[in-house]
Design an enzyme around this catalytic site. Structure first.
Site, short mmCIF file in Angstrom:
data_model
loop_
_atom_site.label_atom_id
_atom_site.label_comp_id
_atom_site.label_asym_id
_atom_site.label_seq_id
_atom_site.Cartn_x
_atom_site.Cartn_y
_atom_site.Cartn_z
N HIS A 149 0.86 -1.19 0.00
CA HIS A 149 0.00 0.00 0.00
C HIS A 149 0.89 1.23 0.00
CE1 HIS A 149 -3.82 2.01 0.36
NE2 HIS A 149 -3.37 2.74 1.35
N LYS B 181 -10.29 5.26 -4.85
CA LYS B 181 -9.39 6.34 -4.44
C LYS B 181 -7.99 6.00 -4.90
CE LYS B 181 -7.60 7.98 0.05
NZ LYS B 181 -8.06 8.43 1.38
N LYS C 125 -3.93 7.21 -4.56
CA LYS C 125 -2.95 8.02 -3.84
C LYS C 125 -2.08 8.74 -4.86
CE LYS C 125 -3.63 7.07 0.58
NZ LYS C 125 -3.94 8.14 1.55
N ASP D 39 -6.05 11.40 -3.36
CA ASP D 39 -5.54 11.89 -2.08
C ASP D 39 -4.05 12.14 -2.25
OD1 ASP D 39 -4.91 12.46 0.52
OD2 ASP D 39 -5.43 10.48 1.33
N GLU E 2 -8.73 15.15 -2.28
CA GLU E 2 -8.43 15.08 -0.85
C GLU E 2 -7.05 15.67 -0.55
OE1 GLU E 2 -9.01 11.22 0.90
OE2 GLU E 2 -7.89 11.73 2.70
N ASP F 273 -8.27 16.29 5.25
CA ASP F 273 -7.93 15.14 6.11
C ASP F 273 -6.88 15.58 7.13
OD1 ASP F 273 -7.31 12.74 7.29
OD2 ASP F 273 -6.57 11.75 5.51
N LYS G 71 -11.66 10.36 10.71
CA LYS G 71 -11.08 9.10 11.18
C LYS G 71 -11.27 9.05 12.69
CE LYS G 71 -7.54 9.09 7.60
NZ LYS G 71 -6.22 9.63 7.21
N GLU H 81 -14.38 4.82 3.56
CA GLU H 81 -13.31 4.01 2.96
C GLU H 81 -12.87 2.97 4.02
OE1 GLU H 81 -9.90 6.52 2.15
OE2 GLU H 81 -9.75 7.13 4.24
MN MN Z 1 -6.08 11.08 3.49
#
Ligand code: MN
Length: 373
Positions: free
Chosen positions: A22, A167, A169, A198, A224, A249, A273, A327
């Site tokens: 990831h 999503k 990155k 993001d 994001e 975020d 979160k 998510e």
């Molecule tokens: Mn984020």
């Protein structure tokens, strides 16, 4: 009722392998470290919480190692001897002992909720006012593989009805190359699934002013945190510039951060979160401000394992202010199952686990297998 007094607080670090690396802007992980926090009562009930950050300390300065030290040396003494039903009092006393360290505090807050709910024989969402829905939409994070592979993966997931929104990155590659890759994917998925990005706060203002509009023209539906968390005026400028929602975020970790984002019109959506906010109680304060300001909230993840994810699902199902999907895919990214019964994902949604407490039971053999030596 059983004796609710806390007799022990124990921590365990796990390293759980992922199905694929990831990738974040500054790091990539092949296993996710988790800190399990177990709060046991005199009545024999154990509640679990999870200390979890996205891969390491790059996001907010905390890691499983710092959380373990904070919980064991400073938070546990505040808990011992108190009742698990004293969440408000305990969390407020903790503020006098430890500043910030919200990810560590979240682990404790969730363990208290789980232990109290289990002692009462009710689900955690009951302590939050009750579930008003039984499932939430889940966006999937696509990897860093070449665009063709990513498009194939996404189309497969749409076909199997597991996810309808994705999503990506950004921030690790040259911005022009990165933008071209994302636009290619967004174009291929247009009309079939939503694509959001993001940047994890990695672009400076001029880079964002140049590339964010190109992403939006290319079909990206949500932007994001393109720029540094503390630069709210830059986020507000970008939010005015593009017609699609901008999501904050890194910019929002406390209720006051949410207030500032609202005051400056810096974002249309907040990535909520439960971990970065310091637990379920604090998360409700952040959402309350967002609701009052007309800002939507997305149920975001710090790549939580099954305990953290279950806590976030209970929160999202009990809180109407989580009104921009989630998510909460964490467990799907783990290649090893830590639960006796996996959390259920189907038809683009994750289901609220049933049963007392968080509604999930750890498989202690699996926990032992992945415990760090
Ligand atoms: Mn984020």
């Amino acid at each position: 009722m059983t004796d609710l007094s806390i007799v022990s607080v124990e921590t365990t670090i796990l390293d759980v392998p992922l199905v694929r690396p990831h990738k974040f802007a500054t790091t990539s992980m092949t296993a996710q470290p988790l800190l399990l926090v177990a709060v046991r009562t005199e009545g024999g009930v154990t509640g679990y919480g999870e200390g979890v950050v996205p891969g390491g300390p790059w996001w907010g300065g905390e890691s499983v190692e710092t959380m373990q030290a904070i919980v064991e040396k400073y938070l546990a003494p505040v808990l011992l001897g108190r009742g698990v039903d004293e969440i408000t009092g305990i969390m407020s006393d903790i503020e006098r002992v430890v500043a910030n360290a919200r990810f560590a505090k979240a682990a404790v807050d969730v363990a208290l909720h789980d232990a109290w709910a289990r002692s009462l024989g009710v689900p955690v969402h009951t302590l939050l006012g009750g579930a008003f829905r039984r499932g939430v939409d889940v966006t999937w994070a696509l990897g860093a593989a070449p665009a063709e592979e990513i498009i194939e993966e996404a189309l497969g997931l749409v076909e199997s009805k597991r996810h309808f929104s994705f999503k990506l990155k950004m921030g690790a590659l040259d911005p022009a190359v990165d933008t071209a890759r994302v636009v290619r994917i967004a174009q291929a998925l247009q009309g079939k699934a939503g694509v959001r990005i993001d940047v994890n706060a990695r672009w400076d203002r001029l880079t964002a002013l140049k590339y964010v509009p190109r992403l939006v023209e290319g079909g990206v539906e949500l932007i994001e945190q393109p720029t540094p968390g503390e630069q709210l005026e830059v986020l507000a400028e970008l939010n005015r510039l593009v017609p699609v929602p901008v999501m904050a975020d890194e910019s929002v970790q406390t209720p006051h951060d949410a207030l500032e984002v609202a005051r400056r019109g810096a974002a249309d959506v907040i990535a909520l979160k439960t971990t970065k906010c310091g637990g379920l109680a604090k998360s409700r304060e952040v959402v309350a401000i967002a609701k009052a300001a007309g800002i939507a909230c997305h149920g975001a993840t710090s790549i939580e394992g099954p305990i953290g994810t279950a806590a976030s699902i209970h929160f999202a199902c009990a809180e109407p202010g989580i009104n921009f999907g989630t998510e909460l895919f964490g467990p799907l990214l783990f290649s090893e199952e830590l639960l006796q019964e996996p959390i259920r994902y189907a038809d683009g949604q994750v289901s609220l686990p049933e049963g007392p407490g968080l509604g999930v039971e750890l498989n202690m053999d699996a926990v032992k297998t992945w415990t760090r030596n």
